[in-house]
Motif scaffolding. Structure first.
Motif, PDB file in Angstrom:
ATOM      1  N   ALA A 154       7.903   2.921 -19.049  1.00 56.81           N
ATOM      2  CA  ALA A 154       7.753   3.081 -17.597  1.00 56.81           C
ATOM      3  C   ALA A 154       8.104   1.773 -16.900  1.00 56.81           C
ATOM      4  N   GLU A 155       8.414   1.891 -15.611  1.00 56.52           N
ATOM      5  CA  GLU A 155       8.941   0.746 -14.851  1.00 56.52           C
ATOM      6  C   GLU A 155       7.928  -0.378 -14.674  1.00 56.52           C
ATOM      7  N   LEU A 156       8.406  -1.568 -15.004  1.00 53.42           N
ATOM      8  CA  LEU A 156       7.634  -2.783 -14.785  1.00 53.42           C
ATOM      9  C   LEU A 156       8.180  -3.489 -13.549  1.00 53.42           C
ATOM     10  N   GLU A 157       9.486  -3.437 -13.399  1.00 58.90           N
ATOM     11  CA  GLU A 157      10.166  -4.132 -12.303  1.00 58.90           C
ATOM     12  C   GLU A 157      11.460  -3.400 -11.983  1.00 58.90           C
ATOM     13  N   GLY A 158      11.821  -3.375 -10.711  1.00 59.93           N
ATOM     14  CA  GLY A 158      13.110  -2.797 -10.317  1.00 59.93           C
ATOM     15  C   GLY A 158      14.021  -3.911  -9.826  1.00 59.93           C
ATOM     16  N   ILE A 159      15.288  -3.873 -10.232  1.00 64.02           N
ATOM     17  CA  ILE A 159      16.248  -4.869  -9.749  1.00 64.02           C
ATOM     18  C   ILE A 159      17.393  -4.105  -9.084  1.00 64.02           C
ATOM     19  N   PHE A 175      -4.551   4.064 -15.223  1.00 62.65           N
ATOM     20  CA  PHE A 175      -5.278   2.824 -14.934  1.00 62.65           C
ATOM     21  C   PHE A 175      -4.603   2.093 -13.776  1.00 62.65           C
ATOM     22  N   ILE A 176      -4.264   0.811 -13.944  1.00 65.72           N
ATOM     23  CA  ILE A 176      -3.698   0.070 -12.816  1.00 65.72           C
ATOM     24  C   ILE A 176      -2.188   0.242 -12.698  1.00 65.72           C
ATOM     25  N   PHE A 177      -1.602   1.147 -13.504  1.00 66.28           N
ATOM     26  CA  PHE A 177      -0.139   1.290 -13.458  1.00 66.28           C
ATOM     27  C   PHE A 177       0.332   1.748 -12.079  1.00 66.28           C
ATOM     28  N   ARG A 178      -0.280   2.803 -11.563  1.00 63.50           N
ATOM     29  CA  ARG A 178       0.099   3.256 -10.220  1.00 63.50           C
ATOM     30  C   ARG A 178      -1.154   3.430  -9.393  1.00 63.50           C
ATOM     31  N   SER A 179      -1.357   2.494  -8.466  1.00 62.52           N
ATOM     32  CA  SER A 179      -2.544   2.566  -7.628  1.00 62.52           C
ATOM     33  C   SER A 179      -2.094   2.616  -6.171  1.00 62.52           C
ATOM     34  N   ARG A 180      -3.045   2.776  -5.279  1.00 65.75           N
ATOM     35  CA  ARG A 180      -2.660   2.934  -3.867  1.00 65.75           C
ATOM     36  C   ARG A 180      -2.594   1.590  -3.162  1.00 65.75           C
ATOM     37  N   GLU A 181      -3.240   0.601  -3.730  1.00 62.40           N
ATOM     38  CA  GLU A 181      -3.172  -0.761  -3.211  1.00 62.40           C
ATOM     39  C   GLU A 181      -2.788  -1.629  -4.384  1.00 62.40           C
ATOM     40  N   PHE A 182      -1.734  -2.409  -4.251  1.00 63.46           N
ATOM     41  CA  PHE A 182      -1.281  -3.213  -5.386  1.00 63.46           C
ATOM     42  C   PHE A 182      -0.593  -4.469  -4.869  1.00 63.46           C
ATOM     43  N   GLU A 183      -0.257  -5.351  -5.782  1.00 66.69           N
ATOM     44  CA  GLU A 183       0.321  -6.622  -5.371  1.00 66.69           C
ATOM     45  C   GLU A 183       1.739  -6.743  -5.916  1.00 66.69           C
ATOM     46  N   GLN A 184       2.659  -7.134  -5.053  1.00 66.97           N
ATOM     47  CA  GLN A 184       4.062  -7.238  -5.468  1.00 66.97           C
ATOM     48  C   GLN A 184       4.526  -8.681  -5.574  1.00 66.97           C
ATOM     49  N   LEU A 185       5.548  -8.858  -6.394  1.00 71.71           N
ATOM     50  CA  LEU A 185       6.217 -10.150  -6.566  1.00 71.71           C
ATOM     51  C   LEU A 185       7.679  -9.872  -6.233  1.00 71.71           C
ATOM     52  N   PHE A 227       0.843  -1.202   0.000  1.00 70.65           N
ATOM     53  CA  PHE A 227       0.000   0.000   0.000  1.00 70.65           C
ATOM     54  C   PHE A 227       0.874   1.246   0.000  1.00 70.65           C
ATOM     55  N   ARG A 228       0.570   2.178  -0.870  1.00 67.61           N
ATOM     56  CA  ARG A 228       1.297   3.450  -0.881  1.00 67.61           C
ATOM     57  C   ARG A 228       0.305   4.569  -1.145  1.00 67.61           C
ATOM     58  N   ASN A 229       0.366   5.581  -0.317  1.00 66.81           N
ATOM     59  CA  ASN A 229      -0.533   6.719  -0.482  1.00 66.81           C
ATOM     60  C   ASN A 229       0.044   7.636  -1.568  1.00 66.81           C
ATOM     61  N   GLU A 230       0.073   7.133  -2.788  1.00 66.32           N
ATOM     62  CA  GLU A 230       0.715   7.831  -3.903  1.00 66.32           C
ATOM     63  C   GLU A 230       0.057   9.192  -4.134  1.00 66.32           C
ATOM     64  N   ILE A 231       0.875  10.192  -4.451  1.00 64.70           N
ATOM     65  CA  ILE A 231       0.317  11.518  -4.740  1.00 64.70           C
ATOM     66  C   ILE A 231      -0.206  11.541  -6.182  1.00 64.70           C
ATOM     67  N   PRO A 275      15.045  -8.508  -7.079  1.00 60.71           N
ATOM     68  CA  PRO A 275      14.152  -8.256  -8.214  1.00 60.71           C
ATOM     69  C   PRO A 275      12.727  -8.047  -7.682  1.00 60.71           C
ATOM     70  N   SER A 276      12.191  -6.849  -7.886  1.00 61.71           N
ATOM     71  CA  SER A 276      10.890  -6.501  -7.313  1.00 61.71           C
ATOM     72  C   SER A 276       9.914  -6.098  -8.417  1.00 61.71           C
ATOM     73  N   ALA A 277       8.887  -6.928  -8.599  1.00 56.65           N
ATOM     74  CA  ALA A 277       7.958  -6.707  -9.704  1.00 56.65           C
ATOM     75  C   ALA A 277       6.552  -6.480  -9.161  1.00 56.65           C
ATOM     76  N   GLY A 278       5.632  -6.134 -10.037  1.00 56.94           N
ATOM     77  CA  GLY A 278       4.253  -5.902  -9.619  1.00 56.94           C
ATOM     78  C   GLY A 278       3.286  -6.737 -10.458  1.00 56.94           C
ATOM     79  N   VAL A 279       2.315  -7.345  -9.797  1.00 58.89           N
ATOM     80  CA  VAL A 279       1.321  -8.151 -10.518  1.00 58.89           C
ATOM     81  C   VAL A 279       0.493  -7.253 -11.435  1.00 58.89           C
ATOM     82  N   ASP A 280       0.096  -6.083 -10.894  1.00 57.64           N
ATOM     83  CA  ASP A 280      -0.808  -5.202 -11.642  1.00 57.64           C
ATOM     84  C   ASP A 280      -0.126  -4.622 -12.884  1.00 57.64           C
ATOM     85  N   ARG A 281       1.128  -4.202 -12.721  1.00 58.37           N
ATOM     86  CA  ARG A 281       1.830  -3.657 -13.891  1.00 58.37           C
ATOM     87  C   ARG A 281       2.109  -4.741 -14.919  1.00 58.37           C
ATOM     88  N   THR A 282       2.368  -5.959 -14.445  1.00 59.73           N
ATOM     89  CA  THR A 282       2.555  -7.060 -15.393  1.00 59.73           C
ATOM     90  C   THR A 282       1.250  -7.318 -16.141  1.00 59.73           C
TER      91      THR A 282
HETATM   92  P1  ATP Z   1       7.196   4.126  -9.419  1.00 56.37           P
HETATM   93  O1  ATP Z   1       8.325   5.111  -9.212  1.00 56.37           O
HETATM   94  O2  ATP Z   1       6.899   3.846 -10.843  1.00 56.37           O
HETATM   95  O3  ATP Z   1       5.987   4.433  -8.610  1.00 56.37           O
HETATM   96  P2  ATP Z   1       8.775   2.551  -7.654  1.00 56.37           P
HETATM   97  O4  ATP Z   1      10.161   2.723  -8.193  1.00 56.37           O
HETATM   98  O5  ATP Z   1       8.373   3.335  -6.466  1.00 56.37           O
HETATM   99  O6  ATP Z   1       7.701   2.736  -8.836  1.00 56.37           O
HETATM  100  P3  ATP Z   1       9.401   0.043  -6.450  1.00 56.37           P
HETATM  101  O7  ATP Z   1       9.461   0.609  -5.086  1.00 56.37           O
HETATM  102  O8  ATP Z   1      10.685  -0.305  -7.149  1.00 56.37           O
HETATM  103  O9  ATP Z   1       8.531   1.004  -7.390  1.00 56.37           O
HETATM  104  O10 ATP Z   1       8.426  -1.215  -6.410  1.00 56.37           O
HETATM  105  C1  ATP Z   1       8.670  -2.406  -7.121  1.00 56.37           C
HETATM  106  C2  ATP Z   1       7.532  -2.728  -8.082  1.00 56.37           C
HETATM  107  O11 ATP Z   1       6.270  -2.690  -7.417  1.00 56.37           O
HETATM  108  C3  ATP Z   1       7.399  -1.744  -9.227  1.00 56.37           C
HETATM  109  O12 ATP Z   1       8.289  -2.049 -10.276  1.00 56.37           O
HETATM  110  C4  ATP Z   1       5.955  -1.947  -9.643  1.00 56.37           C
HETATM  111  O13 ATP Z   1       5.805  -3.080 -10.489  1.00 56.37           O
HETATM  112  C5  ATP Z   1       5.278  -2.224  -8.324  1.00 56.37           C
HETATM  113  N1  ATP Z   1       4.679  -0.983  -7.805  1.00 56.37           N
HETATM  114  C6  ATP Z   1       5.264  -0.049  -7.022  1.00 56.37           C
HETATM  115  N2  ATP Z   1       4.409   0.942  -6.732  1.00 56.37           N
HETATM  116  C7  ATP Z   1       3.236   0.633  -7.349  1.00 56.37           C
HETATM  117  C8  ATP Z   1       1.974   1.270  -7.423  1.00 56.37           C
HETATM  118  N3  ATP Z   1       1.714   2.393  -6.775  1.00 56.37           N
HETATM  119  N4  ATP Z   1       1.008   0.676  -8.160  1.00 56.37           N
HETATM  120  C9  ATP Z   1       1.229  -0.484  -8.813  1.00 56.37           C
HETATM  121  N5  ATP Z   1       2.412  -1.138  -8.771  1.00 56.37           N
HETATM  122  C10 ATP Z   1       3.414  -0.594  -8.043  1.00 56.37           C
END
Ligand code: ATP
Length: 451
Positions: free
Chosen positions: A264-269, A189-199, A180-184, A306-313
């Motif tokens: 845009a970021e799909l996964e951070g390593i 769409f589901i690219f950046r949401s406040r509740e998401f699932e990580q891998l 969960f992130r209280n994104e500003i 390696p940190s990925a997101g289900v929603d972005r995938t």
């Molecule tokens: P961004 O800067 O694009 O918000 P981030 O660099 O903060 O992403 P990380 O902290 O590296 O993201 O998180 C690892 C992964 O978790 C991301 O690559 C993405 O797939 C997923 N993720 C992170 N924040 C979100 C979000 N708000 N909504 C959906 N997926 C997310």
């Protein structure tokens, strides 16, 4: 299997298809929705499950150097002091003095409000963690946070896993879970949401071997997306510049996807060095080091993450699979999903609703259901039904017609080529298995294996 490279799909089309066909709905829609929260419908939940299963298979099941974990969302508040999230997990925020909309200062082009042109406040740091209270009394002592990443659950269990599994370096721990992130700035769409699932994988290695493992994971993870059917041209590796690196990272790359709004970021390593374990050793006072039998030394392992997101995938798969092609006077919309990702693998379509035909079709349907997610559709013309299945990415349709009653054969129709073959019902399961695995209808392989 998807069209190459530069074809860029309109996000509106993806959102509309997802809404129309039951992949993704706005959260709490009957109350007007909740900003940046989404509900996955009957097809979306299958898509997500397929992504998670494919990831778990590649990250855990098929490896002998990885174990899984499922830790709680609420953690001891000290975790976030040690991790640096309480201090540093913030974005600079400005507010418009007229319309009160809030913006990320580092993303603004000018110095006035992009919405109304009003004057903006000075920027201040805004912590992205959601706060809540544990127990019945809302006081500072009982403040807890919804985790902003799953990684910390892995770090704090490092010794537990070491003691209970007898894993030796190098080895990894993998976890799938909600964050969960209280994104500003949300949106897309589901690219950046406040509740998401990580891998997330935390891979523990001997210091000195970290560079080699970092390179290994870059390639491994990039190949995973290609194995799911994502076009290689729509993926790229992007190295973080020194001033962009997070406080814990020695080196970091993003795997970017060419989304409709651009790369845009799909996964951070990241190579996190010994930052996390060293912090938790210091804050908890517990011994989290590792005794290296080879060198007879106590060491604090380095971590490759390696940190990925289900929603972005999911979004990348939807964008990559979306296609339109002329079909007589109409447009055929299809999702060219890899079969491992397709929510429904096979649709059974009786040519008519006549009783004897329906009975045979339902029998076929019942026989296939234990093997795959299969759907049954007997409404409207067969052409329309094929289009409906194309639009949700079903790789194969099985048509039961009047001749089937006599010759005990059915037709298999393939989504991408629309080619058809006729086969005996008793060979159906084997044939579908082979075709979902990539066997040719004629000369071209249907799908490459992987994923
Ligand atoms: P961004 O800067 O694009 O918000 P981030 O660099 O903060 O992403 P990380 O902290 O590296 O993201 O998180 C690892 C992964 O978790 C991301 O690559 C993405 O797939 C997923 N993720 C992170 N924040 C979100 C979000 N708000 N909504 C959906 N997926 C997310």
């Amino acid at each position: 299997m998807t069209e190459p490279a530069t074809r860029r799909v309109d996000m509106e089309k993806i959102v509309s298809l997802c809404r129309r066909r039951g992949f993704i709905f706005p959260s709490s829609e009957i109350y007007g929705g909740l900003s940046s929260c989404w509900d996955y419908g009957p097809l979306g939940v299958e898509l997500k499950r397929n992504i998670k299963d494919a990831w778990w298979r590649a990250a855990v099941q098929e490896r002998d150097d990885m174990v899984g974990l499922d830790t709680s969302i609420l953690m001891h508040p000290q975790v976030w002091a040690a991790s640096g999230h309480l201090e540093g997990f913030s974005d600079p925020l400005v507010e418009c003095k007229s319309c009160h909309l809030r913006w990320r200062a580092d993303e603004l082009q000018g110095d006035s409000c992009p919405s109304c042109g009003g004057e903006l406040t000075e920027s201040r740091l805004f912590n992205l963690m959601f706060k809540t209270f544990m127990g019945p009394i809302e006081e500072e002592a009982s403040v807890v946070y919804l985790r902003p990443e799953t990684a910390q659950g892995i770090f704090v269990n490092f010794q537990n896993v070491l003691n209970t599994t007898r894993k030796r370096l190098p080895f990894g721990i993998a976890q799938i879970g909600k964050s969960f992130r209280n994104e500003i700035t949300t949106g897309n769409f589901i690219f950046r949401s406040r509740e998401f699932e990580q891998l997330e994988i935390e891979f523990f290695v001997r210091p000195g071997t970290d560079k080699e493992w970092f390179d290994y994971w870059l390639e491994e993870r990039l190949n995973w997306y290609v194995g799911l059917g994502i076009s290689r041209e729509n993926l790229r590796l992007r190295q973080h510049a020194k001033d962009e690196l997070a406080h814990y990272a020695r080196e970091c790359y993003d795997i970017d996807y060419l989304f409709p709004m651009g790369w845009a970021e799909l996964e951070g390593i990241a190579n996190r060095g010994d930052f996390d374990l060293a912090q938790h050793i210091s804050f908890s006072g517990k011994n989290l080091d590792y005794y290296d039998e080879e060198t007879k030394e106590h060491i604090v392992p380095y971590i490759i993450e390696p940190s990925a997101g289900v929603d972005r995938t999911a979004l990348a798969l939807l964008c990559d699979a979306y296609d339109e092609e002329p079909d007589k006077d109409e447009i055929r919309v299809l999702l060219r999903f890899h079969p491992s990702i397709a929510p429904i693998k096979v649709a059974v379509l009786p040519l008519s609703r006549k009783e004897n035909l329906a009975a045979l079709a339902k029998q076929v349907y019942a026989d296939l259901r234990p093997c795959w997610m299969v759907s049954y559709d007997d409404a409207q013309s067969i052409g329309r039904r094929y289009r409906r299945q194309d639009e949700i990415g079903t790789p194969l349709c099985v048509t039961v017609d009047f001749q089937s009653l006599e010759d005990e054969q059915v037709t298999i129709r393939e989504r991408d080529s629309m080619k058809q073959i006729r086969i005996p019902i008793k060979e159906l399961k084997g044939s579908l298995t082979a075709k979902l695995g990539g066997e040719r209808f004629d000369t071209q392989p249907l799908w490459t294996t992987g994923g």
